[in-house]
Motif scaffolding. Structure first.
Motif, PDB file in Angstrom:
ATOM      1  N   TYR A  11      91.623  31.469  30.547  1.00 22.55           N
ATOM      2  CA  TYR A  11      90.682  32.552  30.838  1.00 22.55           C
ATOM      3  C   TYR A  11      91.256  33.904  30.421  1.00 22.55           C
ATOM      4  CZ  TYR A  11      87.413  29.452  33.084  1.00 22.55           C
ATOM      5  OH  TYR A  11      86.487  28.464  33.311  1.00 22.55           O
ATOM      6  N   TYR A  14      90.806  34.147  26.798  1.00 24.04           N
ATOM      7  CA  TYR A  14      89.418  34.457  26.455  1.00 24.04           C
ATOM      8  C   TYR A  14      89.143  35.951  26.680  1.00 24.04           C
ATOM      9  CZ  TYR A  14      84.609  32.866  25.518  1.00 24.04           C
ATOM     10  OH  TYR A  14      83.370  32.647  24.974  1.00 24.04           O
ATOM     11  N   ASN A  18      88.050  38.635  23.900  1.00 24.48           N
ATOM     12  CA  ASN A  18      86.913  39.521  24.096  1.00 24.48           C
ATOM     13  C   ASN A  18      87.266  40.955  23.693  1.00 24.48           C
ATOM     14  OD1 ASN A  18      84.142  39.946  25.225  1.00 24.48           O
ATOM     15  ND2 ASN A  18      85.278  41.253  26.649  1.00 24.48           N
ATOM     16  N   GLN A 128      83.426  33.308  32.204  1.00 31.76           N
ATOM     17  CA  GLN A 128      83.095  32.643  30.943  1.00 31.76           C
ATOM     18  C   GLN A 128      81.728  33.079  30.433  1.00 31.76           C
ATOM     19  OE1 GLN A 128      83.919  28.481  30.753  1.00 31.76           O
ATOM     20  NE2 GLN A 128      82.644  28.172  28.966  1.00 31.76           N
ATOM     21  N   THR A 129      80.772  33.197  31.331  1.00 31.79           N
ATOM     22  CA  THR A 129      79.427  33.609  30.935  1.00 31.79           C
ATOM     23  C   THR A 129      79.429  35.020  30.360  1.00 31.79           C
ATOM     24  OG1 THR A 129      78.408  32.139  32.549  1.00 31.79           O
ATOM     25  CG2 THR A 129      77.075  33.993  31.783  1.00 31.79           C
ATOM     26  N   ASN A 132      80.923  34.851  26.862  1.00 34.16           N
ATOM     27  CA  ASN A 132      79.967  34.206  25.953  1.00 34.16           C
ATOM     28  C   ASN A 132      78.812  35.155  25.633  1.00 34.16           C
ATOM     29  OD1 ASN A 132      81.453  31.844  25.910  1.00 34.16           O
ATOM     30  ND2 ASN A 132      80.135  30.773  27.355  1.00 34.16           N
ATOM     31  N   HIS A 133      78.348  35.856  26.645  1.00 30.97           N
ATOM     32  CA  HIS A 133      77.263  36.820  26.491  1.00 30.97           C
ATOM     33  C   HIS A 133      77.647  37.894  25.477  1.00 30.97           C
ATOM     34  CE1 HIS A 133      75.268  40.608  27.799  1.00 30.97           C
ATOM     35  NE2 HIS A 133      74.207  39.827  27.872  1.00 30.97           N
ATOM     36  N   SER A 135      79.804  37.609  23.054  1.00 28.68           N
ATOM     37  CA  SER A 135      79.828  36.995  21.718  1.00 28.68           C
ATOM     38  C   SER A 135      78.426  36.908  21.133  1.00 28.68           C
ATOM     39  CB  SER A 135      80.435  35.584  21.782  1.00 28.68           C
ATOM     40  OG  SER A 135      81.794  35.649  22.086  1.00 28.68           O
ATOM     41  N   PHE A 136      77.484  36.506  21.952  1.00 26.03           N
ATOM     42  CA  PHE A 136      76.090  36.384  21.518  1.00 26.03           C
ATOM     43  C   PHE A 136      75.573  37.727  20.992  1.00 26.03           C
ATOM     44  CE2 PHE A 136      71.568  36.806  22.664  1.00 26.03           C
ATOM     45  CZ  PHE A 136      71.034  35.787  21.899  1.00 26.03           C
ATOM     46  N   ASP A 157      84.550  36.055  15.397  1.00 25.40           N
ATOM     47  CA  ASP A 157      84.442  34.716  15.976  1.00 25.40           C
ATOM     48  C   ASP A 157      85.724  34.320  16.684  1.00 25.40           C
ATOM     49  OD1 ASP A 157      81.923  34.461  14.900  1.00 25.40           O
ATOM     50  OD2 ASP A 157      82.595  33.293  13.166  1.00 25.40           O
ATOM     51  N   TYR A 158      85.577  33.539  17.719  1.00 24.30           N
ATOM     52  CA  TYR A 158      86.733  33.071  18.493  1.00 24.30           C
ATOM     53  C   TYR A 158      87.731  32.348  17.597  1.00 24.30           C
ATOM     54  CZ  TYR A 158      89.498  30.722  22.061  1.00 24.30           C
ATOM     55  OH  TYR A 158      90.535  30.266  22.828  1.00 24.30           O
TER      56      TYR A 158
END
Length: 170
Positions: A11, A14, A18, A128-129, A132-133, A135-136, A157-158
């Motif tokens: 985490y 991640y 971010n 995580q959400t 991900n949000h 990234s979107f 991109d990751y």
């Protein structure tokens, strides 16, 4: 115990990704004429600037909820600075989110109300959400940039972050 530390590390990675991705996008956006950040498009949000504010807003309110500080949206909703200040505030929030991720109990249940319903979600799922949000919506900004004929856009991109990390570039 070792397994929990490995999960926490993922985490934190991640959260680090971010920040890296946000900073790359910000670098590209600062090279543009500010007027382009307000050009209107058909999409989830009408402008690049509105999309960036939305990403910042989501990071802000969820970090506040995770910390138990309410929704914390006022910093974003009352923001009236220029793009440089917007990017700086977003970067600070992303950094604070990472610092929080370094110390949080990932299994702690977070209770909140939304649209009249009550929810309870583990911190790890919210974290995580949120990432991900981001990234979107960074992807949406890239599509807007492409529509503006911006050809040079850094990868966010990751998997690119994983590659750069493996190469020792970050």
């Amino acid at each position: 115990m070792c397994e929990i530390k490995e999960i926490n590390k993922r985490y934190i990675d991640y959260a680090t990704y971010n920040i890296w991705a946000n900073n790359r996008l910000i670098t590209d956006l600062t090279l543009l004429n500010d007027k382009l950040l307000y050009k209107e498009f058909v999409g989830s949000f009408p402008t690049i600037c509105a999309t960036v504010k939305h990403i910042w807003y989501a990071e802000t309110i969820w970090l506040s909820r995770l910390k138990g500080d309410g929704n914390g949206a006022e910093a974003v909703t009352s923001f009236s600075g220029d793009n440089k200040a917007l990017f700086s505030q977003w970067q600070a929030t992303s950094k604070n989110f990472k610092e929080f991720t370094e110390t949080v109990d990932l299994e702690k249940e977070i209770q909140f109300e939304s649209k009249g319903d009550n929810f309870s979600i583990p911190s790890r799922e919210i974290i995580q959400t949120v990432f991900n949000h981001g990234s979107f919506h960074r992807g949406q900004v890239v599509m807007m940039l492409r529509q503006l004929d911006v050809a040079k856009i850094q990868q966010t991109d990751y998997i690119e972050w994983v590659r750069e990390k493996a190469r020792g570039n970050i």
